[in-house]
Motif scaffolding. Structure first.
Motif, short mmCIF file in Angstrom:
data_model
loop_
_atom_site.label_atom_id
_atom_site.label_comp_id
_atom_site.label_asym_id
_atom_site.label_seq_id
_atom_site.Cartn_x
_atom_site.Cartn_y
_atom_site.Cartn_z
N PRO A 71 47.08 36.04 46.18
CA PRO A 71 46.26 35.75 45.00
C PRO A 71 44.76 35.66 45.28
O PRO A 71 43.94 35.95 44.41
CB PRO A 71 46.81 34.41 44.51
N ALA A 72 44.39 35.29 46.49
CA ALA A 72 42.96 35.21 46.84
C ALA A 72 42.41 36.55 47.30
O ALA A 72 41.20 36.70 47.46
CB ALA A 72 42.75 34.16 47.93
N LEU A 73 43.28 37.52 47.51
CA LEU A 73 42.84 38.84 47.96
C LEU A 73 42.63 39.77 46.77
O LEU A 73 43.30 40.77 46.61
CB LEU A 73 43.86 39.44 48.94
N THR A 74 41.70 39.38 45.93
CA THR A 74 41.37 40.18 44.77
C THR A 74 39.86 40.33 44.70
O THR A 74 39.12 39.69 45.44
CB THR A 74 41.84 39.51 43.46
N ALA A 75 39.42 41.17 43.80
CA ALA A 75 38.00 41.36 43.56
C ALA A 75 37.55 40.53 42.37
O ALA A 75 36.46 40.73 41.85
CB ALA A 75 37.70 42.84 43.34
N ASP A 76 38.40 39.61 41.93
CA ASP A 76 38.07 38.78 40.78
C ASP A 76 36.91 37.85 41.07
O ASP A 76 36.81 37.28 42.18
CB ASP A 76 39.28 37.95 40.34
#
Length: 118
Positions: A71-76
């Motif tokens: 979940p933390a491996l996003t470009a958000d």
């Protein structure tokens, strides 16, 4: 107007099967962190694909740690840089433990870290 279907956002139908992993979001949306270059966004998307392959090569406890990191491996924009860094390090550590199989993932994480400046 019965029989019409209107879908907004994601629509997933799964009938049968095993080992479903869920949806991997790799599109760039309005919530993309503006400080991330398109190259970083693309590299993160590719890392997600590679992680799915890695999951099949590691023990269950490592899969759990990967799943907690994804979940933390996003470009958000909502993901703090420190949390993204921690998730990258966790995935790189797991990849390093499985030798040659994990080497592409470890290299991808290293490239992303380089693009992020750390």
């Amino acid at each position: 107007m019965s029989g019409n279907s209107y879908y907004y956002g994601d629509n997933v139908n799964i009938h049968g099967g095993r080992g479903h992993q869920g949806i991997v979001k790799t599109q760039i949306g309005a919530g993309t962190d503006p400080s991330l270059s398109p190259a970083v966004v693309a590299a993160i998307a590719e890392l997600h694909r590679m992680i799915q392959d890695l999951r099949t090569q590691v023990p269950a406890h490592s899969v759990q740690l990967i799943d907690e990191s994804v979940p933390a491996l996003t470009a958000d924009a909502g993901v703090p840089a420190q949390e993204r860094h921690r998730a990258l390090m966790a995935v790189a550590g797991i990849a390093a433990t499985v030798g040659a199989v994990g080497q592409p993932v470890a290299q991808a994480v290293q490239a992303i870290m380089g693009m992020l400046g750390g």
